[in-house]
Design a protein around this motif. Structure first.
Motif, short mmCIF file in Angstrom:
data_model
loop_
_atom_site.label_atom_id
_atom_site.label_comp_id
_atom_site.label_asym_id
_atom_site.label_seq_id
_atom_site.Cartn_x
_atom_site.Cartn_y
_atom_site.Cartn_z
N LYS A 254 0.81 -1.22 0.00
CA LYS A 254 0.00 0.00 0.00
C LYS A 254 0.84 1.27 0.00
CE LYS A 254 -3.90 -2.09 2.38
NZ LYS A 254 -4.37 -2.39 3.73
N GLU A 255 1.94 1.25 0.74
CA GLU A 255 2.73 2.48 0.88
C GLU A 255 4.16 2.20 0.42
OE1 GLU A 255 2.04 4.24 4.93
OE2 GLU A 255 1.03 2.33 5.15
N THR A 256 4.32 2.02 -0.87
CA THR A 256 5.60 1.56 -1.39
C THR A 256 6.77 2.46 -0.99
OG1 THR A 256 4.30 0.84 -3.24
CG2 THR A 256 6.66 0.66 -3.48
N ARG A 257 6.61 3.78 -1.20
CA ARG A 257 7.74 4.67 -0.94
C ARG A 257 8.08 4.68 0.56
NH1 ARG A 257 8.22 10.50 -3.56
NH2 ARG A 257 8.12 9.18 -5.37
N ALA A 258 7.03 4.82 1.39
CA ALA A 258 7.26 4.85 2.84
C ALA A 258 7.89 3.53 3.28
CB ALA A 258 5.94 5.07 3.56
N TYR A 259 7.44 2.45 2.67
CA TYR A 259 7.97 1.13 3.04
C TYR A 259 9.48 1.06 2.73
CZ TYR A 259 9.03 -3.82 2.73
OH TYR A 259 9.64 -5.05 2.89
N ILE A 260 9.86 1.49 1.54
CA ILE A 260 11.29 1.40 1.17
C ILE A 260 12.14 2.27 2.10
CG2 ILE A 260 12.97 1.89 -0.67
CD1 ILE A 260 10.88 0.91 -2.65
N ASN A 261 11.64 3.47 2.41
CA ASN A 261 12.40 4.34 3.32
C ASN A 261 12.58 3.69 4.68
OD1 ASN A 261 12.56 6.23 1.35
ND2 ASN A 261 10.83 7.45 2.09
N LYS A 262 11.50 3.11 5.17
CA LYS A 262 11.54 2.52 6.51
C LYS A 262 12.42 1.26 6.51
CE LYS A 262 9.82 2.86 10.66
NZ LYS A 262 10.46 3.68 11.60
N VAL A 263 12.33 0.50 5.42
CA VAL A 263 13.16 -0.71 5.32
C VAL A 263 14.63 -0.33 5.30
CG1 VAL A 263 13.89 -2.47 3.64
CG2 VAL A 263 11.53 -2.34 4.32
N SER A 264 14.97 0.75 4.58
CA SER A 264 16.37 1.19 4.54
C SER A 264 16.84 1.55 5.95
CB SER A 264 16.52 2.41 3.63
OG SER A 264 16.09 2.09 2.34
N GLU A 265 15.97 2.25 6.68
CA GLU A 265 16.35 2.62 8.07
C GLU A 265 16.56 1.38 8.92
OE1 GLU A 265 13.36 5.16 9.81
OE2 GLU A 265 13.49 6.56 8.12
N GLU A 266 15.65 0.42 8.75
CA GLU A 266 15.72 -0.80 9.56
C GLU A 266 16.99 -1.59 9.23
OE1 GLU A 266 14.61 -2.51 12.62
OE2 GLU A 266 13.03 -1.18 11.89
N ILE A 267 17.31 -1.66 7.92
CA ILE A 267 18.53 -2.39 7.53
C ILE A 267 19.75 -1.68 8.12
CG2 ILE A 267 19.98 -3.10 5.57
CD1 ILE A 267 17.42 -3.38 3.90
N GLU A 268 19.72 -0.36 8.10
CA GLU A 268 20.86 0.38 8.66
C GLU A 268 21.05 0.06 10.14
OE1 GLU A 268 20.87 4.56 7.78
OE2 GLU A 268 22.47 4.95 9.23
N LYS A 269 19.91 0.00 10.87
CA LYS A 269 20.00 -0.32 12.31
C LYS A 269 20.64 -1.70 12.51
CE LYS A 269 15.58 1.41 13.64
NZ LYS A 269 14.33 0.97 14.24
N ILE A 270 20.22 -2.64 11.68
CA ILE A 270 20.74 -4.01 11.83
C ILE A 270 22.23 -4.05 11.47
CG2 ILE A 270 20.55 -6.41 11.03
CD1 ILE A 270 17.56 -5.80 10.45
N LEU A 271 22.58 -3.35 10.38
CA LEU A 271 23.99 -3.40 9.94
C LEU A 271 24.91 -2.71 10.94
CD1 LEU A 271 23.60 -2.77 6.09
CD2 LEU A 271 23.97 -4.93 7.28
N GLU A 272 24.36 -1.74 11.63
CA GLU A 272 25.16 -1.07 12.66
C GLU A 272 25.56 -2.08 13.74
OE1 GLU A 272 23.09 2.62 13.47
OE2 GLU A 272 24.58 2.99 15.05
N ILE A 273 24.69 -3.07 13.94
CA ILE A 273 24.99 -4.11 14.93
C ILE A 273 25.84 -5.23 14.32
CG2 ILE A 273 23.94 -5.90 16.40
CD1 ILE A 273 21.45 -4.01 16.57
N SER A 274 25.41 -5.73 13.14
CA SER A 274 26.12 -6.89 12.57
C SER A 274 27.47 -6.49 11.98
CB SER A 274 25.27 -7.57 11.50
OG SER A 274 25.28 -6.81 10.31
N ARG A 275 27.58 -5.27 11.48
CA ARG A 275 28.83 -4.76 10.88
C ARG A 275 29.36 -5.69 9.80
NH1 ARG A 275 30.95 0.30 13.17
NH2 ARG A 275 29.09 0.88 14.29
N GLY A 276 28.47 -6.20 8.98
CA GLY A 276 28.91 -7.07 7.88
C GLY A 276 28.42 -8.49 8.09
#
Ligand code: SF4
Length: 638
Positions: free
Chosen positions: A437-459
């Motif tokens: 339903k909210e494609t653009r908002a979804y992609i923005n939020k997913v990018s933020e979520e991935i960033e949070k995870i990568l900050e922890i996993s660091r690769g």
């Protein structure tokens, strides 16, 4: 599992086994089949989807069993004939000087040198990738093989490989070769008495591909150039000796007429594509005038007449082969335009609307392969074992059986012996927008979520996407992160990218100070094995539903609707569950592996069907708190 396989062999039945990662399914089917093949003098085909599994079987599991079981049996890895160098064509091509570029000429010299010491003549053994057009001129082609009459018969790589296959009780093939054998009328493989399909979740896709037909502008160009090169003047005609100039001129005219007809045909086809679309479903017969099959038939007849007066055996076989190819393509054009195959979907696709290297293809594919599978496999060969780690949907084999036309089979479901409760965490963040339903908002939020995870996993992370366009958008927003290096599918050949990711090093062997994160689409969801700490985190962006406007998926949807069924329930959901299980399965590859899977699609929780997905995954701890993710990584890396 081994006992069930012994039983299926004794009772000549079909057996389906879902065996979770780590069960040891290959040994469980190999041991019973090896004993059976040895004692009863039978031959078994083992068909896999990935090269990785083929190599595991022929380099590790089968040699191990040869020693461990203490019985003498032979096995062979079978590959398509076009993978072998043809010594006759190599010499002939070199004599005719058929090479268009300096690169091809240099590659040819290297291949001449290589043929003196290669034992297999397999293209995969070359330490460089020969150009497609060069290899096409010197590889083994079934319709250009002289067989026993060939002067090189004794040294022929392909014939030696075939001999080995005929002397073997165990043949390892891939699904592509298996279905190529079926569609060729079983001319590719020796006769066999039983089949094991490993990685059986891919059978429907591969069978759909191989049991269909297609023609393309590239295929036609290759045919015409093989007869008479348009720019180079090379091709079969330039090699022929002792022919009247009149015959040569006549064939050249037929080629040029057919070339012109093909240009008109494919230009007309391009005009049928509306707007920016690259795929066009063709719903009615005669959607385009057939100006092509007649010139191809005339060319075929002209070549046939030329072959009849030809005295040289080698020339004769090549002329006849090209004549047959022209006739086959003419028949395919007729079938595709008249839509004479029932139960097939017809469509066209184009690589781009402009440019000189446009590839335009017309396809016909079976919509439902269950009838063909019944007729060509399950009613003809016994026993058959089908296995994979991902066949069931919430514990049921119904979807898999229905798609393949399996009416009755013994079913066994074996969970993984790995401790997912201890070693895996499933992270399902709770505040994401609905991707539908909210494609653009979804992609923005997913990018933020991935960033949070990568900050922890660091690769040490895979991020799996369902489309390139989403992959690119997320990449754009994360490419500047200083603590990771992102490898995007397509930047390097898949195997090189995986090598780099696994080793944690650059291709020159240096250790970077940033962890690798691999962004991939379809090919990385399955068949990729990264054991150990190189992969500790798998992020799945969206639930992998099939694309509804893909012509094959659309035709399957319509078929189910015409049967009064709900395609979403009976096709889209189970299809996506299998794919999700594959993606999830990338994480834990050994008993020691530990890590986290994040699924960033809120529909898992908000939609009723989410339960089916969750019930199909291995049982593990679930959280929606990012701090749990941080604690989990701190614990596994302590
Ligand atoms: S037998 Fe066939 S494949 Fe082998 S060298 Fe001769 S023509 Fe080529």
């Amino acid at each position: 599992m081994a006992q069930a396989v012994f039983r299926a062999i004794a009772e000549e039945k079909v057996l389906i086994v879902e065996a979770g990662t780590g069960v040891g399914k290959s040994l469980a089917y190999l041991v019973p089949f090896i004993y059976w093949a040895y004692e009863q003098e039978r031959r078994v085909v083992i068909s896999t989807f990935t090269k990785a599994l083929q190599h595991q079987l022929v380099e590790k599991d089968i040699p191990f069993l040869q020693k461990a079981l203490g019985i003498r049996f032979n096995y062979a890895l079978c590959v398509g004939g076009e993978n072998y160098l043809c010594l006759r064509r190599l010499e002939r091509a070199a004599r005719g000087g058929l090479f268009d570029t300096g690169l091809e000429q240099r590659q040819l010299e290297d291949i001449f040198e290589w043929r003196m010491h290669t034992k297999t003549g397999l293209v995969s053994e070359l330490d460089f990738q020969p150009s497609e057009s060069l290899w096409e001129k010197i590889c083994r082609q079934p319709d250009m093989c002289l067989g026993k009459k060939c002067l090189h018969c004794e040294d022929c790589f392909y014939r030696k490989a075939k001999k080995q296959e005929f002397q073997s009780q165990i043949l390892v093939v891939n699904h592509h070769l298996f279905f190529a054998n079926l569609s060729s009328g079983e001319k590719v493989l020796p006769e066999y008495d039983a089949i094991v399909f490993d990685e059986a979740q891919n059978i429907e896709d591969v069978a759909t591909d191989y049991l269909g037909i297609e023609i393309s502008n590239f295929k036609l160009k290759s045919l015409f150039d093989s007869i008479s090169g348009s720019h180079t003047g090379r091709g079969l005609l330039s090699k022929l000796e002792n022919f009247r100039e009149l015959d040569r001129t006549r064939i050249e005219k037929l080629v040029s007429d057919a070339r012109l007809a093909a240009d008109i045909f494919f230009s007309g086809l391009i005009d049928k594509f509306p707007g920016d679309t690259n795929t066009l479903r063709v719903r009615t017969p005669d959607f385009i005038p057939d100006n092509l099959s007649q010139p191809l038939l005339s060319l075929s007849a002209g070549l046939k007449a030329l072959a009849e007066v030809c005295k040289d055996e080698e020339e004769k076989i090549e002329i006849n082969a090209l004549s047959d190819r022209a006739r086959t393509i003419a028949d395919e054009v007729d079938t595709l335009i008249s839509q004479s195959l029932d139960g097939y979907v017809y469509w066209a696709e184009i690589s781009s609307k402009t440019g000189t290297r446009q590839r335009i293809v017309l396809h016909a594919s079976p919509v439902d392969i269950s009838g063909l599978m019944r007729e060509m496999v399950f009613q003809r060969v016994f026993p058959v074992v089908l296995t994979s780690a991902t066949l069931t949907i919430a514990g049921s084999f119904s979807f898999f059986k229905e798609r393949l036309g399996l009416d009755s089979a013994e079913e066994i479901l074996l969970g993984s012996p790995f401790n997912y409760r201890e070693n895996a965490l499933l992270y399902l963040p709770s505040d994401l927008p609905d991707p539908g339903k909210e494609t653009r908002a979804y992609i923005n939020k997913v990018s933020e979520e991935i960033e949070k995870i990568l900050e922890i996993s660091r690769g040490n992370t895979f991020v799996l996407f369902t489309s390139f366009s989403m992959l690119e958008k997320v990449y754009e927003s994360l490419k500047g992160l200083p603590y990771i290096e992102i490898l995007c599918q397509g930047d390097l050949p898949g195997y090189k990218m995986l090598e780099k990711f696994k080793s944690g090093s650059t291709l020159s062997g240096q250790k970077p100070d940033r962890g690798f994160v691999l962004f991939g689409t379809n090919t990385f969801w399955q068949g990729v094995d990264v054991p150990g700490s190189a992969l500790e985190c798998v992020i799945i962006t969206k639930l992998p539903f099939a694309v509804p406007d893909d012509p094959i998926i659309e035709a399957r949807t319509e078929l189910l609707q015409s049967q009064g069924r709900d395609p979403f329930i009976s096709y889209y959901i189970p299809h996506a569950v299998v794919m999700l299980k594959q993606g999830f399965g990338r994480l834990i590859r050994t008993a020691e592996d530990r890590g986290m899977v994040a699924i960033l699609d809120p529909r898992l929780r908000t939609r009723k069907y989410g339960k089916i997905f969750l019930e199909s995954l291995p049982e593990c701890r679930v959280t929606s708190e990012i701090r749990d993710v941080a604690e989990f990584f701190a614990a596994i890396r302590a």
